[in-house]
Design a protein around this motif. Structure first.
Motif, PDB file in Angstrom:
ATOM      1  N   THR A  24       0.851  -1.186   0.000  1.00  0.00           N
ATOM      2  CA  THR A  24       0.000   0.000   0.000  1.00  0.00           C
ATOM      3  C   THR A  24       0.888   1.238   0.000  1.00  0.00           C
ATOM      4  O   THR A  24       2.111   1.153  -0.065  1.00  0.00           O
ATOM      5  N   SER A  25       0.270   2.410   0.075  1.00  0.00           N
ATOM      6  CA  SER A  25       1.043   3.646   0.016  1.00  0.00           C
ATOM      7  C   SER A  25       1.535   4.061   1.398  1.00  0.00           C
ATOM      8  O   SER A  25       0.936   3.707   2.427  1.00  0.00           O
ATOM      9  N   ARG A  26       2.615   4.818   1.420  1.00  0.00           N
ATOM     10  CA  ARG A  26       3.149   5.324   2.683  1.00  0.00           C
ATOM     11  C   ARG A  26       2.138   6.260   3.350  1.00  0.00           C
ATOM     12  O   ARG A  26       2.016   6.291   4.573  1.00  0.00           O
ATOM     13  N   ARG A  27       1.389   7.010   2.541  1.00  0.00           N
ATOM     14  CA  ARG A  27       0.390   7.918   3.096  1.00  0.00           C
ATOM     15  C   ARG A  27      -0.688   7.150   3.852  1.00  0.00           C
ATOM     16  O   ARG A  27      -1.122   7.561   4.929  1.00  0.00           O
ATOM     17  N   THR A  28      -1.136   6.015   3.277  1.00  0.00           N
ATOM     18  CA  THR A  28      -2.151   5.208   3.945  1.00  0.00           C
ATOM     19  C   THR A  28      -1.643   4.707   5.286  1.00  0.00           C
ATOM     20  O   THR A  28      -2.340   4.763   6.308  1.00  0.00           O
ATOM     21  N   VAL A  29      -0.412   4.197   5.299  1.00  0.00           N
ATOM     22  CA  VAL A  29       0.178   3.703   6.545  1.00  0.00           C
ATOM     23  C   VAL A  29       0.315   4.836   7.550  1.00  0.00           C
ATOM     24  O   VAL A  29      -0.012   4.681   8.734  1.00  0.00           O
ATOM     25  N   ALA A  30       0.809   5.993   7.100  1.00  0.00           N
ATOM     26  CA  ALA A  30       1.009   7.127   8.002  1.00  0.00           C
ATOM     27  C   ALA A  30      -0.317   7.555   8.635  1.00  0.00           C
ATOM     28  O   ALA A  30      -0.372   7.899   9.825  1.00  0.00           O
ATOM     29  N   GLY A  31      -1.410   7.509   7.847  1.00  0.00           N
ATOM     30  CA  GLY A  31      -2.711   7.877   8.396  1.00  0.00           C
ATOM     31  C   GLY A  31      -3.170   6.916   9.477  1.00  0.00           C
ATOM     32  O   GLY A  31      -3.683   7.333  10.523  1.00  0.00           O
ATOM     33  N   ARG A  32      -2.972   5.624   9.243  1.00  0.00           N
ATOM     34  CA  ARG A  32      -3.374   4.630  10.246  1.00  0.00           C
ATOM     35  C   ARG A  32      -2.513   4.744  11.499  1.00  0.00           C
ATOM     36  O   ARG A  32      -3.013   4.630  12.626  1.00  0.00           O
ATOM     37  N   VAL A  33      -1.212   4.940  11.301  1.00  0.00           N
ATOM     38  CA  VAL A  33      -0.312   5.091  12.452  1.00  0.00           C
ATOM     39  C   VAL A  33      -0.700   6.317  13.255  1.00  0.00           C
ATOM     40  O   VAL A  33      -0.684   6.302  14.493  1.00  0.00           O
ATOM     41  N   SER A  34      -1.087   7.379  12.571  1.00  0.00           N
ATOM     42  CA  SER A  34      -1.485   8.606  13.266  1.00  0.00           C
ATOM     43  C   SER A  34      -2.726   8.378  14.125  1.00  0.00           C
ATOM     44  O   SER A  34      -2.813   8.866  15.260  1.00  0.00           O
ATOM     45  N   ARG A  35      -3.690   7.603  13.607  1.00  0.00           N
ATOM     46  CA  ARG A  35      -4.900   7.328  14.384  1.00  0.00           C
ATOM     47  C   ARG A  35      -4.593   6.462  15.605  1.00  0.00           C
ATOM     48  O   ARG A  35      -5.130   6.687  16.693  1.00  0.00           O
ATOM     49  N   ILE A  36      -3.708   5.470  15.410  1.00  0.00           N
ATOM     50  CA  ILE A  36      -3.315   4.633  16.543  1.00  0.00           C
ATOM     51  C   ILE A  36      -2.608   5.474  17.592  1.00  0.00           C
ATOM     52  O   ILE A  36      -2.861   5.359  18.800  1.00  0.00           O
ATOM     53  N   SER A  37      -1.720   6.352  17.143  1.00  0.00           N
ATOM     54  CA  SER A  37      -0.955   7.195  18.057  1.00  0.00           C
ATOM     55  C   SER A  37      -1.868   8.132  18.837  1.00  0.00           C
ATOM     56  O   SER A  37      -1.699   8.333  20.050  1.00  0.00           O
ATOM     57  N   ALA A  38      -2.863   8.699  18.139  1.00  0.00           N
ATOM     58  CA  ALA A  38      -3.795   9.608  18.819  1.00  0.00           C
ATOM     59  C   ALA A  38      -4.628   8.854  19.851  1.00  0.00           C
ATOM     60  O   ALA A  38      -4.892   9.361  20.948  1.00  0.00           O
ATOM     61  N   LEU A  39      -5.073   7.633  19.508  1.00  0.00           N
ATOM     62  CA  LEU A  39      -5.878   6.853  20.425  1.00  0.00           C
ATOM     63  C   LEU A  39      -5.107   6.520  21.702  1.00  0.00           C
ATOM     64  O   LEU A  39      -5.648   6.585  22.808  1.00  0.00           O
ATOM     65  N   LEU A  40      -3.829   6.196  21.553  1.00  0.00           N
ATOM     66  CA  LEU A  40      -3.009   5.822  22.711  1.00  0.00           C
ATOM     67  C   LEU A  40      -2.299   7.015  23.350  1.00  0.00           C
ATOM     68  O   LEU A  40      -1.573   6.852  24.325  1.00  0.00           O
ATOM     69  N   ARG A  41      -2.494   8.202  22.760  1.00  0.00           N
ATOM     70  CA  ARG A  41      -1.860   9.430  23.268  1.00  0.00           C
ATOM     71  C   ARG A  41      -0.338   9.262  23.348  1.00  0.00           C
ATOM     72  O   ARG A  41       0.306   9.649  24.318  1.00  0.00           O
ATOM     73  N   SER A  42       0.209   8.687  22.286  1.00  0.00           N
ATOM     74  CA  SER A  42       1.658   8.463  22.232  1.00  0.00           C
ATOM     75  C   SER A  42       2.364   9.742  21.805  1.00  0.00           C
ATOM     76  O   SER A  42       1.888  10.481  20.940  1.00  0.00           O
ATOM     77  N   ARG A  43       3.536   9.971  22.402  1.00  0.00           N
ATOM     78  CA  ARG A  43       4.312  11.170  22.084  1.00  0.00           C
ATOM     79  C   ARG A  43       5.545  10.860  21.240  1.00  0.00           C
ATOM     80  O   ARG A  43       6.257  11.762  20.839  1.00  0.00           O
ATOM     81  N   SER A  44       5.810   9.597  20.954  1.00  0.00           N
ATOM     82  CA  SER A  44       6.972   9.234  20.139  1.00  0.00           C
ATOM     83  C   SER A  44       6.734   7.875  19.502  1.00  0.00           C
ATOM     84  O   SER A  44       5.867   7.108  19.926  1.00  0.00           O
ATOM     85  N   ARG A  45       7.538   7.589  18.515  1.00  0.00           N
ATOM     86  CA  ARG A  45       7.431   6.304  17.812  1.00  0.00           C
ATOM     87  C   ARG A  45       7.767   5.146  18.757  1.00  0.00           C
ATOM     88  O   ARG A  45       7.087   4.120  18.759  1.00  0.00           O
ATOM     89  N   ALA A  46       8.821   5.298  19.536  1.00  0.00           N
ATOM     90  CA  ALA A  46       9.220   4.241  20.469  1.00  0.00           C
ATOM     91  C   ALA A  46       8.129   3.994  21.506  1.00  0.00           C
ATOM     92  O   ALA A  46       7.813   2.844  21.847  1.00  0.00           O
TER      93      ALA A  46
END
Length: 339
Positions: A286-308
């Motif tokens: 798939t596209s990097r944009r699609t992945v970035a969007g999903r990662v962003s939603r996961i990050s927002a849900l978990l209130r993550s401040r960094s990739r690690a």
């Protein structure tokens, strides 16, 4: 026009641009013309001096660019014809090379793997193998790109052989690929998708398999006939086929949440493993944009401040099902992620 310059005689200097010829050409350029009689033939032959339409007794100079282009043009045209002829010969011999290699190996029993070189020959070899299938064809196509064995006429699918193809879930959003998949299914083939599939693979009659011969996936391919290796590849395909989700063009989109959940879990698994967005997109087709969007939603849900921290939270907060090393995702979290 004959009055523009005096008359002189230098004789024939042959084909070389001799010193006298260059001097005469310079004079002609300065004066605008030179007497035709006694003009150096090296200049005439090379088109640097020509007869004007209004005075046959003189010669006028031509720019070097024009004269050179006129001399080179027939040579370039001849070379182009020869290149075209060479290409036609190469194209005509491509299927002959493929058939010869396969027939010679079959007759002499040469080895269990043969390297097929060149994209054209690879495509011809695959197309010939698929058309020759008697019982079954299995293919795996990561990324959703169509290859030569996905033939437009689909006669190989409509025949008596069983035709099964594995794609990645990502192709379900590719309109052109889905149209082709629907044509395969309509012709009698079977298509399923997974979040992530093995590398490109073609298995014909459970007797011969084709895999990429290098990372480029186009420069070379391996034709494998070792029974044990082909049998192992069949088992790998069957295992993936059992886990895959069927594509049913006429069905409702009730299946899409299942596909979405599988892709979501695949992204989370790779996030925990430390993959970059680009690497995840490449593996999922798939596209990097699609992945970035999903990662962003996961990050927002978990209130993550960094990739690690995101990878740590996914691994420790029950975002993944038990068979992925965590607990089942909660209905609320699942709704937030797939909305």
């Amino acid at each position: 026009m004959g009055e523009c310059c005096g008359r002189s005689h230098l004789g024939d200097e042959g084909h070389a641009l001799c010193g006298e010829g260059l001097t005469r050409y310079r004079q002609a350029v300065v004066k605008g013309c030179t007497p035709r009689e006694g003009a150096p033939q090296c200049l005439v032959r090379k088109g640097l001096l020509v007869v004007p339409p209004d005075d046959p007794d003189v010669l006028v100079p031509v720019s070097p660019e024009v004269a050179q282009a006129e001399l080179v043009r027939p040579i370039e045209e001849s070379l182009e014809r020869q290149r075209a002829n060479a290409q036609e010969i190469a194209s005509a011999f491509a299927p002959v090379h493929a058939i010869y290699t396969a027939a010679r190996r079959e007759h002499l029993g040469l080895g269990w793997a043969t390297t097929v070189h060149g994209e054209r020959v690879i495509n011809t070899t695959l197309a010939h193998a698929v058309r020759s299938a008697q019982e079954e064809v299995m293919t795996v196509q990561p990324g959703g790109e169509r290859l030569a064995h996905d033939l437009d006429d689909l006669d190989h699918v409509r025949g008596r052989t069983r035709h099964r193809t594995l794609y990645q879930h990502a192709v379900r959003t590719h309109s052109a690929t889905m149209r082709h998949i629907e044509a395969i299914i309509e012709a009698g083939g079977e298509v399923r998708t997974l979040d992530h599939v093995i590398d490109r693979l073609v298995i014909v009659d459970r007797a011969v398999a084709y895999v990429p011969g290098d990372s480029d996936h186009r420069a070379t391919a391996l034709e494998i006939r070792h029974p044990a290796i082909v049998s192992f590849m069949v088992q790998v395909f069957e295992g993936s086929w059992e886990r895959a989700t069927p594509v049913v063009p006429t069905a409702s989109r009730d299946q899409e949440p299942v596909v979405t959940d599988e892709m979501q879990r695949a992204i989370m698994r790779m996030l925990v493993a430390g993959y970059t967005d680009e690497a995840i997109a490449r593996r999922l087709g798939t596209s990097r944009r699609t992945v970035a969007g999903r990662v962003s939603r996961i990050s927002a849900l978990l209130r993550s401040r960094s990739r690690a921290q995101l990878g740590y939270l996914i691994a420790t907060t029950g975002m993944l099902p038990m068979d992925d090393g965590g607990m089942e995702i909660s209905p609320h979290a699942e709704h937030e992620l797939t909305a």
